[in-house]
Design a protein around this motif. Structure first.
Motif, mmCIF file in Angstrom:
data_model
loop_
_atom_site.group_PDB
_atom_site.id
_atom_site.type_symbol
_atom_site.label_atom_id
_atom_site.label_comp_id
_atom_site.label_asym_id
_atom_site.label_seq_id
_atom_site.Cartn_x
_atom_site.Cartn_y
_atom_site.Cartn_z
ATOM 1 N N ASN A 197 -13.596 -4.550 -53.613
ATOM 2 C CA ASN A 197 -14.364 -3.915 -54.633
ATOM 3 C C ASN A 197 -13.604 -2.658 -55.124
ATOM 4 O O ASN A 197 -14.027 -1.951 -56.063
ATOM 5 N N THR A 198 -12.501 -2.069 -54.388
ATOM 6 C CA THR A 198 -11.866 -0.868 -54.664
ATOM 7 C C THR A 198 -10.837 -0.947 -55.436
ATOM 8 O O THR A 198 -10.214 -2.189 -55.638
ATOM 9 N N PHE A 199 -10.621 0.069 -56.270
ATOM 10 C CA PHE A 199 -9.446 -0.017 -57.337
ATOM 11 C C PHE A 199 -8.144 -0.306 -56.547
ATOM 12 O O PHE A 199 -7.199 -0.708 -57.064
ATOM 13 N N THR A 200 -7.869 0.654 -55.603
ATOM 14 C CA THR A 200 -6.503 0.520 -54.858
ATOM 15 C C THR A 200 -6.399 -1.192 -54.477
ATOM 16 O O THR A 200 -5.157 -1.628 -54.655
ATOM 17 N N HIS A 201 -7.380 -1.706 -53.847
ATOM 18 C CA HIS A 201 -7.238 -3.266 -53.447
ATOM 19 C C HIS A 201 -6.954 -3.954 -54.588
ATOM 20 O O HIS A 201 -5.878 -4.958 -54.622
ATOM 21 N N ARG A 202 -7.441 -3.648 -55.665
ATOM 22 C CA ARG A 202 -7.313 -4.518 -56.917
ATOM 23 C C ARG A 202 -5.852 -4.309 -57.332
ATOM 24 O O ARG A 202 -5.193 -5.261 -57.655
ATOM 25 N N ILE A 203 -5.082 -3.031 -57.300
ATOM 26 C CA ILE A 203 -3.887 -2.937 -57.706
ATOM 27 C C ILE A 203 -2.951 -3.866 -57.049
ATOM 28 O O ILE A 203 -2.055 -4.562 -57.335
ATOM 29 N N VAL A 204 -3.073 -3.772 -55.513
ATOM 30 C CA VAL A 204 -2.375 -4.743 -54.609
ATOM 31 C C VAL A 204 -2.847 -6.066 -54.847
ATOM 32 O O VAL A 204 -1.631 -6.989 -54.985
ATOM 33 N N ALA A 205 -3.751 -6.489 -54.860
ATOM 34 C CA ALA A 205 -4.035 -7.746 -54.913
ATOM 35 C C ALA A 205 -3.687 -8.825 -56.044
ATOM 36 O O ALA A 205 -3.111 -9.560 -56.400
ATOM 37 N N ASP A 206 -3.762 -7.740 -57.421
ATOM 38 C CA ASP A 206 -3.333 -8.344 -58.627
ATOM 39 C C ASP A 206 -1.700 -8.412 -58.692
ATOM 40 O O ASP A 206 -1.320 -9.488 -59.294
ATOM 41 N N ARG A 207 -1.202 -7.760 -57.921
ATOM 42 C CA ARG A 207 0.317 -7.862 -57.807
ATOM 43 C C ARG A 207 0.778 -8.933 -57.103
ATOM 44 O O ARG A 207 1.775 -9.713 -57.643
ATOM 45 N N PHE A 208 0.123 -9.275 -55.970
ATOM 46 C CA PHE A 208 0.236 -10.399 -55.283
ATOM 47 C C PHE A 208 0.006 -11.773 -56.266
ATOM 48 O O PHE A 208 0.755 -12.696 -56.138
ATOM 49 N N ALA A 209 -1.338 -11.637 -56.829
ATOM 50 C CA ALA A 209 -1.647 -12.818 -57.610
ATOM 51 C C ALA A 209 -0.508 -13.038 -58.885
ATOM 52 O O ALA A 209 -0.500 -14.310 -59.307
ATOM 53 N N ALA A 210 -0.141 -12.071 -59.234
ATOM 54 C CA ALA A 210 1.052 -12.467 -60.473
ATOM 55 C C ALA A 210 1.985 -13.292 -59.637
ATOM 56 O O ALA A 210 2.805 -14.183 -60.680
ATOM 57 N N GLU A 211 2.398 -13.534 -58.572
ATOM 58 C CA GLU A 211 3.317 -14.257 -58.239
ATOM 59 C C GLU A 211 2.750 -15.559 -57.375
ATOM 60 O O GLU A 211 3.395 -16.199 -56.644
ATOM 61 N N GLY A 212 1.433 -15.717 -57.558
ATOM 62 C CA GLY A 212 0.684 -16.770 -57.096
ATOM 63 C C GLY A 212 0.402 -16.635 -55.373
ATOM 64 O O GLY A 212 0.220 -17.623 -54.711
ATOM 65 N N LEU A 213 0.188 -15.522 -54.872
ATOM 66 C CA LEU A 213 0.108 -15.145 -53.688
ATOM 67 C C LEU A 213 -1.110 -14.382 -53.276
ATOM 68 O O LEU A 213 -1.653 -13.931 -54.315
ATOM 69 N N ALA A 214 -1.472 -14.306 -52.324
ATOM 70 C CA ALA A 214 -2.688 -13.457 -51.898
ATOM 71 C C ALA A 214 -2.475 -12.903 -50.373
ATOM 72 O O ALA A 214 -2.107 -13.299 -49.273
ATOM 73 N N PRO A 215 -2.800 -11.513 -50.398
ATOM 74 C CA PRO A 215 -2.529 -10.803 -48.894
ATOM 75 C C PRO A 215 -3.534 -11.616 -48.079
ATOM 76 O O PRO A 215 -4.605 -12.160 -48.177
ATOM 77 N N ARG A 216 -3.061 -11.638 -46.808
ATOM 78 C CA ARG A 216 -3.849 -12.284 -45.623
ATOM 79 C C ARG A 216 -4.603 -11.117 -44.836
ATOM 80 O O ARG A 216 -4.077 -10.598 -44.064
ATOM 81 N N LEU A 217 -5.784 -10.897 -45.202
ATOM 82 C CA LEU A 217 -6.633 -9.810 -44.569
ATOM 83 C C LEU A 217 -6.830 -10.083 -43.270
ATOM 84 O O LEU A 217 -7.485 -10.900 -42.982
ATOM 85 N N ARG A 218 -6.618 -8.843 -42.380
ATOM 86 C CA ARG A 218 -7.165 -9.122 -41.038
ATOM 87 C C ARG A 218 -8.576 -8.119 -40.925
ATOM 88 O O ARG A 218 -9.446 -8.754 -40.502
ATOM 89 N N MET A 219 -8.389 -7.150 -41.838
ATOM 90 C CA MET A 219 -9.870 -6.401 -41.897
ATOM 91 C C MET A 219 -9.526 -5.372 -43.043
ATOM 92 O O MET A 219 -8.436 -5.277 -43.506
#
Length: 296
Positions: free
Chosen positions: A197-219
């Protein structure tokens, strides 16, 4: 309705209990209960249902909540407006910042403010950016100095620092020896990032999503220093501000990907700011330089 009872009502609604409200208001639990009983008697309505140790707002309590916030915010606004009539920078400035900004950006400004305005008392709280914005929105804080996300009225944001972000891993991480990596390479390895729910996470997740990807979160964790530690011991890759880079981690080159976030301050457009808040904002504006654009 007296203001002390309204303050007790809001403290219970926000903290979820009579004991926690007492701690916030520096009152005993019986004193808080007495104020609520008086308020309920004045209104002729029960405001809280007490179910064991749990406290829940009744329908009447839910109706009173936004009105109580408005009344107390208006009173605080009036106090500040009257206090501003003398041009001195004094009183208490209540504001919040993140641990990262507090450690890496604010110390020189805090020192300068203390030297220039010794009569002012700083009430500094460390909160996640999203929580700090909520506190400004509800009038409990004058100012939040945080990562900036999309702002909507009545909140007003002013950028101060551009904060480039870098992908980092431990020197022994499988990706560390590569000259270049792709987002696909990163998606194949575990990540540690701030909460979703943080602004920083969204910046990262949105960039991955633009290429149809998602980070694999460990924690996830919202403390940048903890993210750095977890990355530096090889647990996962992470994303860190450029200001935190050192020999503990290796920066990965990801061609075509340049992540950055804006750090700055947030105020409520409809509230009167104290002279102390205005003075601190002036220091922030100086730190931003002439490129700062007011209001988003």
């Amino acid at each position: 309705m007296d203001l002390a009872s309204l303050e007790a009502f809001l403290a219970i609604a926000d903290s979820g209990g009579f004991s926690a409200a007492g701690e916030r208001l520096h009152l005993t639990q019986p004193a808080v209960s007495k104020r609520i009983a008086a308020l309920e008697a004045q209104l002729g309505r029960r405001l809280f249902d007490r179910i064991g140790r749990e406290v829940a707002l009744t329908e009447a309590g839910q109706a009173l909540l936004p009105r109580a916030r408005r009344i107390l915010a208006e009173l605080e606004d009036t106090r500040r407006a009257l206090g501003n009539l003398d041009a001195e920078v004094g009183g208490r400035l209540s504001f919040a910042t993140s641990h990262h900004i507090g450690l890496h950006r604010l110390p020189p400004l805090l020192r300068r403010f203390g030297q220039t305005h010794p009569q002012a008392a700083l009430d500094l709280r460390f909160l996640d950016s999203e929580q700090a914005w909520a506190e400004v929105l509800h009038g409990r804080l004058e100012l939040a100095i945080t990562t900036l996300g999309p702002a909507a009225a009545p909140l007003r944001t002013v950028p101060v620092w551009d904060d480039p972000l870098e992908f980092v891993v431990a020197p022994e991480h499988p990706l560390a020896g590569r000259g270049e990596v792709t987002l696909g390479d990163l998606a194949a390895h575990p990540a540690v990032l701030p909460d979703a729910n943080t602004f920083t996470h969204r910046i990262v997740a949105d960039r991955f999503a633009a290429e149809g990807l998602a980070p694999r979160l460990r924690m996830t964790t919202n403390t940048m220093e903890t993210l750095k530690m977890l990355a530096s011991v090889g647990l996962a890759w992470s994303v860190l501000p450029h200001t935190m880079l050192d020999a503990q981690t290796v920066v990965l080159r990801v061609p075509g990907v340049a992540l950055r976030r804006q750090l700055g301050y947030v105020t409520h457009a409809g509230r009167t700011l104290s002279n102390a808040a205005r003075a601190f904002m002036a220091l922030l504006d100086d730190a931003a330089g002439p490129a700062s654009v007011h209001g988003h």
